[in-house]
Design an enzyme around this catalytic site. Structure first.
Site, PDB file in Angstrom:
ATOM      1  N   SER A 143       0.866  -1.177   0.000  1.00  0.00           N
ATOM      2  CA  SER A 143       0.000   0.000   0.000  1.00  0.00           C
ATOM      3  C   SER A 143       0.905   1.231   0.000  1.00  0.00           C
ATOM      4  CB  SER A 143      -0.842  -0.026   1.284  1.00  0.00           C
ATOM      5  OG  SER A 143      -1.415   1.230   1.544  1.00  0.00           O
ATOM      6  N   TYR A 145      -2.561  -1.845  10.492  1.00  0.00           N
ATOM      7  CA  TYR A 145      -2.652  -2.001   9.033  1.00  0.00           C
ATOM      8  C   TYR A 145      -1.427  -1.405   8.351  1.00  0.00           C
ATOM      9  CZ  TYR A 145      -4.092  -1.623   4.176  1.00  0.00           C
ATOM     10  OH  TYR A 145      -4.124  -1.707   2.807  1.00  0.00           O
TER      11      TYR A 145
HETATM   12  N1  LIG Z   1      -8.623  -0.530  -1.861  1.00  0.00           N
HETATM   13  C1  LIG Z   1      -7.629   0.220  -1.431  1.00  0.00           C
HETATM   14  O1  LIG Z   1      -7.769   1.463  -1.269  1.00  0.00           O
HETATM   15  C2  LIG Z   1      -6.291  -0.407  -1.150  1.00  0.00           C
HETATM   16  C3  LIG Z   1      -5.186   0.443  -1.015  1.00  0.00           C
HETATM   17  C4  LIG Z   1      -3.950  -0.118  -0.758  1.00  0.00           C
HETATM   18  C5  LIG Z   1      -3.818  -1.484  -0.636  1.00  0.00           C
HETATM   19  N2  LIG Z   1      -4.899  -2.296  -0.767  1.00  0.00           N
HETATM   20  C6  LIG Z   1      -4.706  -3.740  -0.616  1.00  0.00           C
HETATM   21  O2  LIG Z   1      -5.217  -4.396  -1.757  1.00  0.00           O
HETATM   22  C7  LIG Z   1      -5.507  -5.760  -1.417  1.00  0.00           C
HETATM   23  C8  LIG Z   1      -6.853  -6.134  -2.010  1.00  0.00           C
HETATM   24  O3  LIG Z   1      -7.862  -5.370  -1.392  1.00  0.00           O
HETATM   25  P1  LIG Z   1      -9.057  -4.701  -2.213  1.00  0.00           P
HETATM   26  O4  LIG Z   1      -8.868  -3.246  -2.163  1.00  0.00           O
HETATM   27  O5  LIG Z   1      -9.234  -5.348  -3.519  1.00  0.00           O
HETATM   28  O6  LIG Z   1     -10.263  -5.011  -1.222  1.00  0.00           O
HETATM   29  P2  LIG Z   1     -11.504  -6.012  -1.296  1.00  0.00           P
HETATM   30  O7  LIG Z   1     -12.337  -5.697  -2.489  1.00  0.00           O
HETATM   31  O8  LIG Z   1     -12.127  -5.941   0.049  1.00  0.00           O
HETATM   32  O9  LIG Z   1     -10.822  -7.446  -1.511  1.00  0.00           O
HETATM   33  C9  LIG Z   1     -10.194  -8.134  -0.460  1.00  0.00           C
HETATM   34  C10 LIG Z   1     -10.051  -9.593  -0.865  1.00  0.00           C
HETATM   35  O10 LIG Z   1      -9.395 -10.293   0.213  1.00  0.00           O
HETATM   36  C11 LIG Z   1     -10.152 -11.473   0.501  1.00  0.00           C
HETATM   37  N3  LIG Z   1     -10.032 -11.834   1.924  1.00  0.00           N
HETATM   38  C12 LIG Z   1     -10.386 -11.074   2.999  1.00  0.00           C
HETATM   39  N4  LIG Z   1     -10.201 -11.782   4.132  1.00  0.00           N
HETATM   40  C13 LIG Z   1      -9.740 -13.004   3.750  1.00  0.00           C
HETATM   41  C14 LIG Z   1      -9.400 -14.184   4.460  1.00  0.00           C
HETATM   42  N5  LIG Z   1      -9.499 -14.247   5.790  1.00  0.00           N
HETATM   43  N6  LIG Z   1      -8.962 -15.265   3.756  1.00  0.00           N
HETATM   44  C15 LIG Z   1      -8.875 -15.216   2.387  1.00  0.00           C
HETATM   45  N7  LIG Z   1      -9.185 -14.132   1.668  1.00  0.00           N
HETATM   46  C16 LIG Z   1      -9.630 -13.040   2.346  1.00  0.00           C
HETATM   47  C17 LIG Z   1     -11.588 -11.111   0.159  1.00  0.00           C
HETATM   48  O11 LIG Z   1     -12.342 -12.278  -0.195  1.00  0.00           O
HETATM   49  P3  LIG Z   1     -13.366 -13.095   0.749  1.00  0.00           P
HETATM   50  O12 LIG Z   1     -14.212 -12.103   1.463  1.00  0.00           O
HETATM   51  O13 LIG Z   1     -14.079 -13.940  -0.251  1.00  0.00           O
HETATM   52  O14 LIG Z   1     -12.505 -13.923   1.648  1.00  0.00           O
HETATM   53  C18 LIG Z   1     -11.393 -10.263  -1.101  1.00  0.00           C
HETATM   54  O15 LIG Z   1     -11.311 -11.095  -2.235  1.00  0.00           O
HETATM   55  C19 LIG Z   1      -5.422  -5.835   0.107  1.00  0.00           C
HETATM   56  O16 LIG Z   1      -4.206  -6.435   0.474  1.00  0.00           O
HETATM   57  C20 LIG Z   1      -5.449  -4.373   0.544  1.00  0.00           C
HETATM   58  O17 LIG Z   1      -4.792  -4.170   1.762  1.00  0.00           O
HETATM   59  C21 LIG Z   1      -6.144  -1.784  -1.024  1.00  0.00           C
END
Ligand SMILES: NC(=O)c1ccc[n+]([C@@H]2O[C@H](COP(=O)([O-])OP(=O)(O)OC[C@H]3O[C@@H](n4cnc5c(N)ncnc54)[C@H](OP(=O)(O)O)[C@@H]3O)[C@@H](O)[C@H]2O)c1
Length: 259
Positions: free
Chosen positions: A138, A151
């Site tokens: 991130s 986080y």
């Molecule tokens: N969106 C942002 O602003 C942002 C910014 C910087 C970094 N990130 C990073 O990007 C990555 C993806 O996040 P996203 O933004 O795409 O959010 P998201 O739409 O909430 O996706 C998160 C994914 O992680 C899975 N997940 C959550 N808990 C889990 C568990 N216990 N076991 C297995 N899978 C799990 C969820 O699937 P299930 O619910 O099906 O398990 C979902 O597929 C993360 O590492 C996040 O920290 C996001």
């Protein structure tokens, strides 16, 4: 046909990665907890791109999750060419008011599982002399963030860990890349209970597709890390020129702003 394993493939950035790899004719292994969502995405990819897919429901916030996932792939006799370590969640609030078990689950997912999966899949890649791993960090990998202390520290781990391992892997034919997105339009802010904060303002969000594309290019270009978006990149570099205490005050005031 090459095979990619994507964790957190049921939504957001992971789902966008799945589509991108499908367009590039990879066999797609989708892993996360929600089996129904994974199956739906898998079917859509098969219909749209004619690729083969496998879904593996697994909870990676459980310490047994990475081993179960690795064992399942071994049973199926599947070799992983690319690992996208994307599953992750956030949290928001003062540490002393947070629910301890939820915070520990987040650390298990964002830190332990990510590292564990790399340790499980790397040896075979190094033995074969080929493979790519992308870990999702991130912009908070670059500075402390009060109100998101665990986080931001978990994402600092991702960047530092990836840079160290990428260096160790030089000359092996295997690469490691950290993708460090800024605010992105996914489920993240809702599940992190940050959707009322100005950082979640839809106007300032990158699309998950654009973020995945930057990550894909960086992975294929064997880069050690990448920050999608010029503005996000500036925000990760400027703090290096200021005292850390000042930077920490600024990140807190940004996170405190409401929509
Ligand atoms: N969106 C942002 O602003 C942002 C910014 C910087 C970094 N990130 C990073 O990007 C990555 C993806 O996040 P996203 O933004 O795409 O959010 P998201 O739409 O909430 O996706 C998160 C994914 O992680 C899975 N997940 C959550 N808990 C889990 C568990 N216990 N076991 C297995 N899978 C799990 C969820 O699937 P299930 O619910 O099906 O398990 C979902 O597929 C993360 O590492 C996040 O920290 C996001």
């Amino acid at each position: 046909m090459k095979t990619v394993l994507i964790t957190g493939a049921s939504s957001g950035i992971g789902k966008a990665f799945a589509e991108l790899f499908a367009k590039n004719n990879y066999r797609i292994i989708l892993a996360s907890r929600n089996e129904e969502k994974l199956d739906l995405i898998a079917r859509q990819l098969e219909i749209s791109y004619g690729v083969s897919t496998i879904t593996i429901p697994v909870d990676l916030a459980q310490s047994s999750g990475p081993v179960l996932l690795h064992e399942r792939l071994q049973e199926l006799g599947i070799q992983i060419d690319v690992l996208i370590n994307n599953a992750g969640i956030g949290s928001f609030g003062l540490l002393h008011e947070m629910d301890v078990s939820s915070e520990l689950e987040m650390l298990q997912l964002n830190v332990h599982s990510l590292s564990h999966l790399m340790m499980l899949f790397l040896p075979a890649m190094v033995q074969r002399g080929s493979g790519h791993i992308l870990n999702v960090g991130s912009t908070t990998s670059f500075y402390p963030c009060p109100l998101s202390a665990n986080y931001s520290a978990s994402k600092a781990f991702v960047l530092s860990f990836t840079e160290s391992v990428a260096n160790e892997l030089q000359g092996t034919g295997v690469t490691a890349t950290a993708l460090c997105p800024g605010p992105t339009g996914t489920e993240f802010f809702r599940t992190s209970k940050m959707d009322g904060q100005s950082v979640a303002n839809p106007k300032g969000l990158m699309s998950p597709q654009a973020v995945a594309e930057v990550g894909y290019k960086a992975l294929m270009g064997k880069r050690t890390f990448v920050v999608p978006g010029f503005q996000n990149w500036i925000l990760t570099q400027v703090p290096r020129f200021f005292p850390r205490k000042f930077v920490t005050r600024v990140t807190r005031s940004v996170l405190e702003q409401k929509l």
